[in-house]
Design a protein around this motif. Sequence first.
Motif, PDB file in Angstrom:
ATOM      1  N   GLU A   5      55.188  61.075  36.746  1.00  0.00           N
ATOM      2  CA  GLU A   5      55.823  60.652  37.979  1.00  0.00           C
ATOM      3  C   GLU A   5      57.046  59.802  37.669  1.00  0.00           C
ATOM      4  O   GLU A   5      57.143  59.189  36.620  1.00  0.00           O
ATOM      5  CB  GLU A   5      54.862  59.871  38.871  1.00  0.00           C
ATOM      6  N   HIS A  33      61.094  54.452  44.058  1.00  0.00           N
ATOM      7  CA  HIS A  33      61.258  55.060  45.379  1.00  0.00           C
ATOM      8  C   HIS A  33      62.435  56.031  45.384  1.00  0.00           C
ATOM      9  O   HIS A  33      63.476  55.756  44.790  1.00  0.00           O
ATOM     10  CB  HIS A  33      61.510  53.993  46.451  1.00  0.00           C
ATOM     11  N   ARG A  41      64.652  57.774  48.337  1.00  0.00           N
ATOM     12  CA  ARG A  41      64.920  57.764  49.774  1.00  0.00           C
ATOM     13  C   ARG A  41      66.031  58.750  50.091  1.00  0.00           C
ATOM     14  O   ARG A  41      66.917  58.988  49.264  1.00  0.00           O
ATOM     15  CB  ARG A  41      65.341  56.364  50.211  1.00  0.00           C
ATOM     16  N   ALA A  71      63.650  59.026  55.178  1.00  0.00           N
ATOM     17  CA  ALA A  71      62.387  59.380  54.524  1.00  0.00           C
ATOM     18  C   ALA A  71      62.318  58.682  53.174  1.00  0.00           C
ATOM     19  O   ALA A  71      63.354  58.364  52.572  1.00  0.00           O
ATOM     20  CB  ALA A  71      62.296  60.889  54.342  1.00  0.00           C
ATOM     21  N   GLN A  72      61.109  58.447  52.717  1.00  0.00           N
ATOM     22  CA  GLN A  72      60.913  57.804  51.418  1.00  0.00           C
ATOM     23  C   GLN A  72      59.705  58.403  50.716  1.00  0.00           C
ATOM     24  O   GLN A  72      58.661  58.609  51.331  1.00  0.00           O
ATOM     25  CB  GLN A  72      60.695  56.296  51.586  1.00  0.00           C
ATOM     26  N   LEU A  73      59.854  58.658  49.429  1.00  0.00           N
ATOM     27  CA  LEU A  73      58.744  59.071  48.573  1.00  0.00           C
ATOM     28  C   LEU A  73      58.535  57.972  47.555  1.00  0.00           C
ATOM     29  O   LEU A  73      59.500  57.482  46.960  1.00  0.00           O
ATOM     30  CB  LEU A  73      59.078  60.389  47.862  1.00  0.00           C
ATOM     31  N   THR A  74      57.302  57.584  47.329  1.00  0.00           N
ATOM     32  CA  THR A  74      56.988  56.558  46.339  1.00  0.00           C
ATOM     33  C   THR A  74      56.411  57.220  45.100  1.00  0.00           C
ATOM     34  O   THR A  74      55.460  57.998  45.192  1.00  0.00           O
ATOM     35  CB  THR A  74      55.997  55.534  46.916  1.00  0.00           C
ATOM     36  N   PRO A 110      57.432  59.740  43.090  1.00  0.00           N
ATOM     37  CA  PRO A 110      57.271  61.197  43.201  1.00  0.00           C
ATOM     38  C   PRO A 110      56.985  61.842  41.854  1.00  0.00           C
ATOM     39  O   PRO A 110      57.393  61.325  40.804  1.00  0.00           O
ATOM     40  CB  PRO A 110      58.620  61.651  43.754  1.00  0.00           C
ATOM     41  N   TYR A 125      60.913  70.617  43.986  1.00  0.00           N
ATOM     42  CA  TYR A 125      60.322  70.456  45.309  1.00  0.00           C
ATOM     43  C   TYR A 125      61.384  70.692  46.373  1.00  0.00           C
ATOM     44  O   TYR A 125      62.489  70.171  46.264  1.00  0.00           O
ATOM     45  CB  TYR A 125      59.753  69.044  45.490  1.00  0.00           C
ATOM     46  N   THR A 138      64.347  55.107  41.176  1.00  0.00           N
ATOM     47  CA  THR A 138      63.251  55.381  40.248  1.00  0.00           C
ATOM     48  C   THR A 138      63.725  55.172  38.813  1.00  0.00           C
ATOM     49  O   THR A 138      64.899  54.886  38.575  1.00  0.00           O
ATOM     50  CB  THR A 138      62.731  56.834  40.380  1.00  0.00           C
TER      51      THR A 138
END
Length: 118
Positions: free
Chosen positions: A28, A32, A34, A47-50, A52, A58, A78
């Motif tokens: 991973e 974050h 965003r 939107a936000q992915l923590t 990923p 994707y 990240t």
Amino acid sequence: MTRLRAITTAAVSALALLLATPGPVSAEAVGHFRYSYTDVNGVKQDAQLTSPADGDCYDVAEVASGATKFAFAPDNQTDEVLWVYNEAGCRGPKVIVGKDVILGSNVKFVAYYFRPED
């Protein structure tokens, strides 16, 4: 006795090799990711992915669901480099977004890939 010593030496050597092998690599991008998109009502959404997952392509979830045609303004907070693409399945030209880099709303994308460190 010599045979027992050889077996013991082999077993100890195998154990030492096993213990010296590095553990699994993180799967991973820690931090974050965003981005923004415009919903079907024309309202800007964020939107936000923590943390990923990395190493796979994707498609942006909101694009895949039909909620928008593209995402924009990638914000990569990240520990890995992010690649964003203007075609699904990580095809077409890519824009590289470095670690801790925010790009403007002129950068539009529909898919992304976090490149694992070598």
